[in-house]
Scaffold this motif. Sequence first.
Motif, PDB file in Angstrom:
ATOM      1  N   GLY A 174       0.775  -1.238   0.000  1.00  0.00           N
ATOM      2  CA  GLY A 174       0.000   0.000   0.000  1.00  0.00           C
ATOM      3  C   GLY A 174       0.798   1.274   0.000  1.00  0.00           C
ATOM      4  N   PRO A 177      -0.384   5.136  -3.378  1.00  0.00           N
ATOM      5  CA  PRO A 177      -1.781   5.578  -3.216  1.00  0.00           C
ATOM      6  C   PRO A 177      -2.622   5.445  -4.487  1.00  0.00           C
ATOM      7  CG  PRO A 177      -0.263   7.142  -2.214  1.00  0.00           C
ATOM      8  CD  PRO A 177       0.576   6.167  -2.980  1.00  0.00           C
ATOM      9  N   ALA A 178      -1.997   5.635  -5.630  1.00  0.00           N
ATOM     10  CA  ALA A 178      -2.753   5.577  -6.894  1.00  0.00           C
ATOM     11  C   ALA A 178      -3.258   4.162  -7.192  1.00  0.00           C
ATOM     12  CB  ALA A 178      -1.877   6.065  -8.044  1.00  0.00           C
ATOM     13  N   PRO A 180      -4.336   1.101  -4.825  1.00  0.00           N
ATOM     14  CA  PRO A 180      -4.537   0.462  -3.512  1.00  0.00           C
ATOM     15  C   PRO A 180      -4.154  -1.015  -3.552  1.00  0.00           C
ATOM     16  CG  PRO A 180      -6.435   1.787  -4.142  1.00  0.00           C
ATOM     17  CD  PRO A 180      -5.559   1.711  -5.348  1.00  0.00           C
TER      18      PRO A 180
END
Length: 464
Positions: A174, A177-178, A180
């Motif tokens: 993770g 962020p772009a 998940p």
Amino acid sequence: MESHEKGLQKTLQTRHITMISIGGIIGAGLFVGSGAVINTTGPGAVLSYAIAGLLVVLLMRMLGEMAIVNPDSGSFATYAREAIGPWAGYTIGWLYWFFWVIVIAIEATAGASIIHGWIPSLPIWMISLVLTFLLTLTNVYSVRSFGEFEYWFSMIKVVAICAFMLTGLVILFGFLPAHPSPGLSNLTQHDGFLPKGFTSIFIGILTVVFSFFGSEIAAVAAGESSNPEKNVVKAINSVVIRILLFYVGSVAILVLLLPWDQADLLKSPYVTMLDMVGIPAAAQVMNVIVLTSVLSCLNSALYTNSRMLYSLAKRGDAPKVLLRLSKNGAPVPAVLLSTIAAYICAIFNFVSPDKLFLFLVNASGAIALLVYIVIAVSHMRLRRKYEKENPGVLKLKMWMFPYLTYATIAAMIVILFSMAFVESMRSQFYLTMLIAVLVVLSYTFVKKKKKANVIEETREDLHA
């Protein structure tokens, strides 16, 4: 050109042997083929890779045990001759040579296709011949030049696969962020871990086991190592780590990251990963890495083929001219014969890809399994001989002998004959068996010819 009396030069260093053994395991089969295996097997492909990897680890342990006692450029063909009989050494040696000649032609065409994509004005046939010619030069010059080229080819592959694995872990934990993290969803959704049933694992093993072929080149190279005992032990002991890390580890990341039933993502899974982290020109980066793998395979194939021919000639199973060495200790005629044979096969690939070349490819399909079986049977017989004649000579021992050796032989025989019941592999099985029978029959002809030559030489000595 010098005679063979001085023998092959022992100039390969520990770093060469180690990287040769690593390079033999990381190839286009991992970078390109892993996605297809996952797509046909599901997440359970991890088990297919793990089981096939375990079998290869056991086989390399057996081969390492024999290589330390008798480091020879003929490797398993030499051990087969000693353990089973001259016909076995002759047969497996020529089959192995034939296998790598076909691989050279396939890999040269694959590499040429990549370069053709960059320079469309150059025809693929010309590029494939040039690539083969250039790597022939490295093998003709000296064994050390081969070792250096293979060292750097392998280094690039190792760095690449480690970078891919790190990229996959970044997404899974993770940190991107772009994209998940999918967590364990790809193992539990899409019909679960074994969407096509337990038998799919076995089908996967049939496909995967061939991906590991090439790791035995380290044992062939031991014959030209400055310290074969140390180098072989190091190379063989690290096989476990390499298979767990590079194959099982990377495939585990892929099945966690990508849904097994999305063929478009798995067509080139590593390109998909690079796209996820926004690396520009991901496909071209992958093309460079695959081209490196192709060149590495070409380099190793030319090397191991020439050494197998040299070993066969040393035992009278190939023309004596193949024993000639250059001043740098390279078996030039043996390298050139392998190159010429590969050129002819490459020409077949362009002239008759769906008939002549397809026949040759299918005929070489099951040779890897024959080699594996011969290694295990040779180990079974030679281990008992070594323990009886000189127990202290065994510096590296096979685990749980003889039970694991018996189990490995049985597993390989089951895998081999299972090919006859899988539609996509049936022709490979039968054509390889046909070629094997023809090679065995040719041995009887060679044996008669050698016997006639001995009789003729004896008569000449009596009349002298």
